[in-house]
Write an enzyme that holds these catalytic residues in place. Structure first.
Site, short mmCIF file in Angstrom:
data_model
loop_
_atom_site.label_atom_id
_atom_site.label_comp_id
_atom_site.label_asym_id
_atom_site.label_seq_id
_atom_site.Cartn_x
_atom_site.Cartn_y
_atom_site.Cartn_z
N GLY A 1 2.91 -4.37 8.94
CA GLY A 1 2.88 -2.91 9.08
C GLY A 1 1.69 -2.22 8.47
CB CYS B 1 -1.22 14.82 -18.21
SG CYS B 1 -2.50 16.06 -18.55
CB ALA C 1 9.01 -4.29 9.32
CB CYS D 1 -3.38 18.38 -23.02
SG CYS D 1 -3.31 17.81 -21.32
CG HIS E 1 -2.95 2.67 -1.81
ND1 HIS E 1 -2.94 2.54 -0.44
CD2 HIS E 1 -4.08 2.03 -2.23
CE1 HIS E 1 -4.02 1.86 -0.05
NE2 HIS E 1 -4.72 1.54 -1.12
CD GLN F 1 -2.53 -1.20 2.69
OE1 GLN F 1 -3.60 -0.63 2.90
NE2 GLN F 1 -1.90 -1.88 3.63
CG ASN F 2 4.14 1.19 2.39
OD1 ASN F 2 3.08 1.47 2.98
ND2 ASN F 2 5.04 0.38 2.92
CB CYS G 1 0.28 17.98 -19.65
SG CYS G 1 0.33 16.80 -21.00
CG ASP H 1 8.18 3.54 0.76
OD1 ASP H 1 7.59 3.55 1.85
OD2 ASP H 1 8.60 2.50 0.21
N1 APR Z 1 7.02 -2.39 11.98
C1 APR Z 1 5.82 -2.96 11.66
N2 APR Z 1 4.63 -2.33 11.83
C2 APR Z 1 4.67 -1.08 12.34
C3 APR Z 1 5.87 -0.42 12.71
C4 APR Z 1 7.08 -1.14 12.50
N3 APR Z 1 8.27 -0.59 12.83
N4 APR Z 1 5.55 0.81 13.20
C5 APR Z 1 4.20 0.93 13.13
N5 APR Z 1 3.67 -0.21 12.64
C6 APR Z 1 2.25 -0.52 12.38
C7 APR Z 1 1.27 0.28 13.19
O1 APR Z 1 1.01 -0.37 14.43
C8 APR Z 1 0.03 0.23 12.28
O2 APR Z 1 -0.72 -0.95 12.55
O3 APR Z 1 2.00 -0.18 11.03
C9 APR Z 1 0.61 0.15 10.87
C10 APR Z 1 0.49 1.42 10.09
O4 APR Z 1 -0.88 1.67 9.88
P1 APR Z 1 -1.31 3.00 9.06
O5 APR Z 1 -0.55 4.16 9.57
O6 APR Z 1 -2.81 3.02 9.06
O7 APR Z 1 -0.78 2.73 7.58
P2 APR Z 1 -1.43 1.79 6.48
O8 APR Z 1 -2.14 0.64 7.10
O9 APR Z 1 -0.35 1.47 5.52
O10 APR Z 1 -2.49 2.77 5.78
C11 APR Z 1 -3.17 2.26 4.65
O11 APR Z 1 -4.18 4.42 4.33
O12 APR Z 1 -4.07 6.72 4.23
C12 APR Z 1 -4.08 5.58 3.49
O13 APR Z 1 -3.16 5.38 1.34
C13 APR Z 1 -2.81 5.41 2.69
O14 APR Z 1 -1.71 3.36 2.03
C14 APR Z 1 -2.25 4.07 3.13
C15 APR Z 1 -3.47 3.38 3.70
#
Ligand code: APR
Length: 251
Positions: free
Chosen positions: A194, A128, A238, A157, A120, A102-103, A154, A105
Site C-alpha cells: 500500500g 512543544c 491489503a 515554555c 513519519h 509511513q502511516n 506548552c 494512524d
Molecule cells: N490495499 C493496498 N494498497 C492500496 C489500497 C488497498 N486497499 N488502496 C490503495 N492502495 C495503494 C495505491 O495504489 C497506492 O499505490 O496504496 C498506495 C498509496 O500511495 P500514497 O497515497 O502515495 O501513500 P503513501 O505511499 O503511503 O505516501 C507516502 O507521502 O504524503 C506523504 O507522508 C505522506 O506517508 C506519506 C507518504
C-alpha cells in the site's frame, strides 16, 4: 482471489523467518482512511501539502494545520483496523515480523502489532514546537473540519504544541530510520503493502533488501514506483490478500 496469484505469493513467503513489512496509506484504505495520491480520493488532491504539511507553513500560522491534524486524528481514532492489519498481527505471533510504516494512524498497533516503527510519526504524538516537551493528547477532536484554531501552549515554555508527524522539509527520526534500515537488511522476506513509493527517503528502504537479493512481495491494486523491485507484484488489496496469505501459510 486469483488462486494463481495467491500461490505465487505463497511460494515466495513460505519458510520466511525474518519478515520486514513496509506499509503505506493503502494499508489503511480499507479502514476508510484516505490515501494521499489515489485519483480523486487522495488527500493531496484537495489539500496542498505545502500549506498543510510543511514546517514553513506551521511557522507562518499554526492554526489551520493544528485544526486539520486534530480533525484527521479524530477520523483515525474512529476508524477500525481492517483484516489486513489483523492478519499481520496474527502472523507476527508466529514469526519474527517487524513493520516499518509511513502511516501516522495507529491501526497496526490497535490490531495487535507490537513491533511497529513509524517513519513519519503519529497523529497521536504531540510535543512543544520549541522545547519538545511531550503533550498528552486530550482526545478532543473536532467532529467536522474547521478553518483553524489555536494549538495549546506548552506548559513549560508557552510555545505552540505541534503534531508529532514528519512534515515536508523535516528529517525523519534517526532511531526509527536506523531500525527500518536494519529491518530491511536482516530480513529474509520483505512485503511492500500500500505505498506508491514516491516519497524519499522512505521509498529507498526496499532498495536495501533488493540489493541483498531478498525476496520482495508487493501487494497493491496498482503498479507503483517500487513494483520494479518486487519478486512478485500482487495486484490485490491489503485486506483481501493478507488474510488469504496467512490462511494459506497455515500460521
Ligand atoms: N490495499 C493496498 N494498497 C492500496 C489500497 C488497498 N486497499 N488502496 C490503495 N492502495 C495503494 C495505491 O495504489 C497506492 O499505490 O496504496 C498506495 C498509496 O500511495 P500514497 O497515497 O502515495 O501513500 P503513501 O505511499 O503511503 O505516501 C507516502 O507521502 O504524503 C506523504 O507522508 C505522506 O506517508 C506519506 C507518504
Amino acid at each position: 482471489m486469483d488462486t494463481e496469484d495467491l500461490n505465487s505469493a505463497l511460494a515466495l513467503v513460505r519458510g520466511a523467518r525474518r519478515i520486514e513489512v513496509f506499509t503505506g496509506a493503502g494499508m489503511s484504505a480499507e479502514s476508510g482512511l484516505e490515501t494521499y495520491r489515489d485519483e480523486r480520493t487522495g488527500v493531496w488532491s484537495t489539500v496542498d501539502p505545502r500549506a498543510m504539511a510543511s514546517i514553513s507553513a506551521w511557522a507562518r500560522d499554526p492554526e489551520p494545520m493544528w485544526a486539520w491534524y486534530r480533525w484527521r486524528a479524530g477520523i483515525a481514532a474512529r476508524a477500525e483496523p481492517n483484516a489486513g492489519h489483523r492478519a499481520l498481527a496474527h502472523w507476527a505471533d508466529r514469526a519474527d515480523l517487524h513493520i516499518t510504516t509511513q502511516n501516522i494512524d495507529d491501526l497496526h498497533e490497535r490490531a495487535g502489532s507490537v513491533d511497529v516503527t513509524h517513519l513519519h510519526g503519529s497523529l497521536f504524538d504531540y510535543r512543544c514546537t520549541i522545547c519538545s516537551k511531550p503533550w498528552r493528547d486530550d482526545g478532543n477532536y473536532p467532529a467536522e473540519p474547521v478553518p483553524g484554531f489555536a494549538p495549546p501552549a506548552c506548559p513549560l515554555c508557552e510555545n505552540p504544541v505541534r503534531p508529532g508527524v514528519v512534515w515536508f522539509g523535516e528529517n525523519l527520526p534517526q532511531r526509527e530510520w536506523e531500525m527500518a534500515e536494519d529491518g530491511m537488511g536482516e530480513a529474509d522476506l520483505v512485503l511492500i503493502i500500500g505505498t506508491s513509493g514516491v516519497v524519499q527517503p522512505a521509498a529507498s528502504l526496499p532498495e536495501i533488501a533488493h540489493a541483498a537479493g531478498t525476496p520482495i512481495l508487493e501487494i497493491s491494486p496498482a503498479r507503483t514506483q517500487l513494483s520494479r523491485l518486487a519478486s512478485f507484484s500482487w495486484r490485490a488489496t491489503a485486506a483481501g490478500a493478507l488474510p488469504a496469505l496467512v490462511v494459506g501459510l497455515g500460521v
